[in-house]
Design a protein around this motif. Structure first.
Motif, PDB file in Angstrom:
ATOM      1  N   ILE A 144       0.864  -1.174   0.000  1.00 30.50           N
ATOM      2  CA  ILE A 144       0.000   0.000   0.000  1.00 30.50           C
ATOM      3  C   ILE A 144       0.897   1.219   0.000  1.00 30.50           C
ATOM      4  CG2 ILE A 144      -1.788   1.222   1.297  1.00 30.50           C
ATOM      5  CD1 ILE A 144      -2.337  -1.670   2.572  1.00 30.50           C
ATOM      6  N   GLU A 145       0.730   2.105  -0.963  1.00 28.64           N
ATOM      7  CA  GLU A 145       1.634   3.252  -1.094  1.00 28.64           C
ATOM      8  C   GLU A 145       0.841   4.507  -1.454  1.00 28.64           C
ATOM      9  OE1 GLU A 145       5.773   4.544  -3.385  1.00 28.64           O
ATOM     10  OE2 GLU A 145       4.564   2.865  -4.137  1.00 28.64           O
ATOM     11  N   SER A 146       1.106   5.598  -0.737  1.00 33.06           N
ATOM     12  CA  SER A 146       0.442   6.872  -1.007  1.00 33.06           C
ATOM     13  C   SER A 146       1.210   7.984  -0.300  1.00 33.06           C
ATOM     14  CB  SER A 146      -1.009   6.841  -0.517  1.00 33.06           C
ATOM     15  OG  SER A 146      -1.607   8.115  -0.628  1.00 33.06           O
ATOM     16  N   GLY A 147       1.364   9.114  -0.976  1.00 37.93           N
ATOM     17  CA  GLY A 147       1.955  10.285  -0.354  1.00 37.93           C
ATOM     18  C   GLY A 147       3.333  10.080   0.218  1.00 37.93           C
ATOM     19  N   GLY A 148       4.131   9.245  -0.433  1.00 31.52           N
ATOM     20  CA  GLY A 148       5.483   9.002   0.047  1.00 31.52           C
ATOM     21  C   GLY A 148       5.569   8.038   1.212  1.00 31.52           C
ATOM     22  N   GLN A 149       4.460   7.430   1.596  1.00 30.96           N
ATOM     23  CA  GLN A 149       4.445   6.440   2.667  1.00 30.96           C
ATOM     24  C   GLN A 149       4.057   5.081   2.094  1.00 30.96           C
ATOM     25  OE1 GLN A 149       1.734   7.837   5.660  1.00 30.96           O
ATOM     26  NE2 GLN A 149       2.899   9.707   6.077  1.00 30.96           N
ATOM     27  N   ALA A 150       4.461   4.011   2.780  1.00 33.48           N
ATOM     28  CA  ALA A 150       4.134   2.676   2.286  1.00 33.48           C
ATOM     29  C   ALA A 150       4.022   1.697   3.448  1.00 33.48           C
ATOM     30  CB  ALA A 150       5.171   2.185   1.284  1.00 33.48           C
ATOM     31  N   LEU A 151       3.202   0.683   3.237  1.00 34.21           N
ATOM     32  CA  LEU A 151       3.015  -0.401   4.194  1.00 34.21           C
ATOM     33  C   LEU A 151       2.822  -1.681   3.404  1.00 34.21           C
ATOM     34  CD1 LEU A 151       0.804  -0.551   7.363  1.00 34.21           C
ATOM     35  CD2 LEU A 151       0.400  -2.207   5.546  1.00 34.21           C
ATOM     36  N   THR A 152       3.448  -2.758   3.855  1.00 32.78           N
ATOM     37  CA  THR A 152       3.290  -4.066   3.215  1.00 32.78           C
ATOM     38  C   THR A 152       2.549  -5.011   4.149  1.00 32.78           C
ATOM     39  OG1 THR A 152       5.261  -3.899   1.815  1.00 32.78           O
ATOM     40  CG2 THR A 152       4.503  -6.116   2.359  1.00 32.78           C
ATOM     41  N   PHE A 153       1.458  -5.601   3.642  1.00 34.37           N
ATOM     42  CA  PHE A 153       0.784  -6.706   4.334  1.00 34.37           C
ATOM     43  C   PHE A 153       1.413  -7.981   3.803  1.00 34.37           C
ATOM     44  CE2 PHE A 153      -2.271  -9.964   5.213  1.00 34.37           C
ATOM     45  CZ  PHE A 153      -2.911  -9.580   6.393  1.00 34.37           C
ATOM     46  N   ALA A 154       2.172  -8.679   4.660  1.00 33.92           N
ATOM     47  CA  ALA A 154       3.029  -9.769   4.205  1.00 33.92           C
ATOM     48  C   ALA A 154       2.398 -11.144   4.291  1.00 33.92           C
ATOM     49  CB  ALA A 154       4.343  -9.762   4.986  1.00 33.92           C
ATOM     50  N   GLY A 155       1.153 -11.228   4.789  1.00 35.35           N
ATOM     51  CA  GLY A 155       0.537 -12.548   4.883  1.00 35.35           C
ATOM     52  C   GLY A 155       1.397 -13.488   5.693  1.00 35.35           C
ATOM     53  N   ASP A 156       1.694 -14.668   5.124  1.00 36.65           N
ATOM     54  CA  ASP A 156       2.513 -15.667   5.800  1.00 36.65           C
ATOM     55  C   ASP A 156       3.939 -15.722   5.264  1.00 36.65           C
ATOM     56  OD1 ASP A 156       0.288 -16.229   7.264  1.00 36.65           O
ATOM     57  OD2 ASP A 156       0.149 -18.347   6.710  1.00 36.65           O
ATOM     58  N   ALA A 157       4.390 -14.642   4.627  1.00 33.12           N
ATOM     59  CA  ALA A 157       5.792 -14.594   4.220  1.00 33.12           C
ATOM     60  C   ALA A 157       6.703 -14.473   5.431  1.00 33.12           C
ATOM     61  CB  ALA A 157       6.027 -13.423   3.262  1.00 33.12           C
ATOM     62  N   LEU A 158       6.155 -13.941   6.550  1.00 35.84           N
ATOM     63  CA  LEU A 158       6.944 -13.731   7.763  1.00 35.84           C
ATOM     64  C   LEU A 158       6.191 -14.259   8.974  1.00 35.84           C
ATOM     65  CD1 LEU A 158       7.980 -10.001   7.211  1.00 35.84           C
ATOM     66  CD2 LEU A 158       9.415 -12.001   6.833  1.00 35.84           C
ATOM     67  N   PHE A 159       6.930 -14.889   9.883  1.00 25.69           N
ATOM     68  CA  PHE A 159       6.398 -15.309  11.161  1.00 25.69           C
ATOM     69  C   PHE A 159       7.255 -14.689  12.265  1.00 25.69           C
ATOM     70  CE2 PHE A 159       5.436 -18.602   8.063  1.00 25.69           C
ATOM     71  CZ  PHE A 159       4.079 -18.783   8.241  1.00 25.69           C
ATOM     72  N   GLN A 160       6.832 -14.823  13.491  1.00 20.97           N
ATOM     73  CA  GLN A 160       7.520 -14.137  14.581  1.00 20.97           C
ATOM     74  C   GLN A 160       8.999 -14.495  14.703  1.00 20.97           C
ATOM     75  OE1 GLN A 160       5.246 -14.212  18.188  1.00 20.97           O
ATOM     76  NE2 GLN A 160       6.706 -12.985  19.344  1.00 20.97           N
ATOM     77  N   PRO A 161       9.410 -15.766  14.532  1.00 20.23           N
ATOM     78  CA  PRO A 161      10.844 -16.061  14.657  1.00 20.23           C
ATOM     79  C   PRO A 161      11.688 -15.545  13.488  1.00 20.23           C
ATOM     80  CG  PRO A 161       9.500 -18.048  14.911  1.00 20.23           C
ATOM     81  CD  PRO A 161       8.618 -16.995  14.348  1.00 20.23           C
ATOM     82  N   ALA A 162      11.046 -15.065  12.411  1.00 18.07           N
ATOM     83  CA  ALA A 162      11.769 -14.749  11.167  1.00 18.07           C
ATOM     84  C   ALA A 162      12.797 -13.650  11.338  1.00 18.07           C
ATOM     85  CB  ALA A 162      10.780 -14.363  10.071  1.00 18.07           C
TER      86      ALA A 162
END
Length: 301
Positions: A219-237
């Motif tokens: 998600i990107e707008s106004g020079g800011q961005a956020l990624t929803f990573a689903g299960d690409a990352l878990f807590q130990p990662a």
């Protein structure tokens, strides 16, 4: 779940279950679907037992069964209301603290009939189950568009579990739930090959790894961005990006995807949300000596 009665028929939860933030001009709300009990060993099937126990102890997590957070997101951009994943649903009625999406959407003031699009990171049951639940499914609009990668839809026609490490009942439940979902929503599917812009500034991109068609949403707008990573990352990662999760259908590729994503996020400083990080999971990634570091965002209260 901690609750209190406010009036007849109403329930006021005493736990935080939604968190709103802005990414430029785009509204994002992270919603907790609850928590799912999971054996701790599933978090790191290739780790030495002593190393995993040490990591669990360092993070004040139980060595046996722990609570796995379930996060979804609602994004508003370009006149569209987009639901990213849908939680567990009611496939496991004994898991009373999961499958809370329908109730929490309403509590957040989001009528299911206003959702125009759904993006699915993949077709595991804890990401699609909510869309199969009466009380949500029957309130969705008939012209709802469901976006997922073509590779993901194809994989679940004949799924391969040969490289996963799951308890015996789980593969069959995953297979059955995915088949049910594809049967119910096939006419509404909008498959994409590698990436697709769902709305202005909302781009879904296939990564593979966890499942062949696993995808993330940037998600990107106004020079800011956020990624929803689903299960690409878990807590130990963050500490151990090479540790493999038992639900990964291609563990080696999943690890490569994980490291690339962590490298990208550490370099850019962009925000991250992931399904199974502690709610609301909004954080940034920093480089560390032997891996990466989870840097939680300050809550905007």
């Amino acid at each position: 779940m901690n609750t209190r009665n406010t009036e007849i028929g109403a329930v006021d939860e005493l736990v935080p279950s939604r968190y709103a933030l802005q990414v430029g001009d785009i509204d994002v709300m992270v919603i907790s679907d609850g928590v799912l009990p999971i054996t701790a060993s599933t978090l790191a099937t290739n780790a030495e037992p002593d190393d995993l126990r040490a990591w669990l102890d360092d993070n004040f997590l139980p060595r046996g069964v722990l609570d796995w957070p379930l996060n979804v997101a609602v994004v508003r951009s370009g006149g569209k209301t987009i639901l990213i994943d849908s939680g567990l649903g009611k496939e496991f009625p004994d898991f009373a603290r999961a499958g809370r999406l329908a109730m929490r959407l309403i509590a957040a003031g989001i009528a299911p009939s206003t959702v125009t699009d759904v993006v699915l990171t993949h077709l595991h049951m804890d990401h699609i189950g909510g869309l199969l639940v009466d009380g949500l499914r029957d309130r969705l609009r008939p012209d709802l568009r469901v976006h997922l990668s073509a590779a993901e839809a194809g994989f679940w026609e004949s799924p391969d579990f040969s490289r996963t490490v799951m308890p015996d009942p789980i593969p069959e439940v995953l297979r059955r739930t995915a088949a049910q979902f594809l049967d119910v929503y096939r006419a509404q599917l909008r498959p994409f090959e590698s990436e697709y812009e769902v709305a202005p500034g909302v781009l879904v991109r296939r990564t593979g790894g966890h499942t062949p068609g696993h995808s993330i949403v940037r998600i990107e707008s106004g020079g800011q961005a956020l990624t929803f990573a689903g299960d690409a990352l878990f807590q130990p990662a963050f500490d151990n990006p090479g540790w493999q999760n038992g639900f990964e259908h291609d563990p080696l590729e999943a690890a490569r995807v994980r490291v690339r994503l962590l490298d990208e996020l550490a370099a850019s400083g962009e925000q991250l949300v992931a399904t199974h990080l502690p709610f609301p999971s909004v954080c940034r990634v920093a480089q560390a000596d032997n891996g990466f570091r989870f840097v939680p965002a300050m809550w905007d209260c």
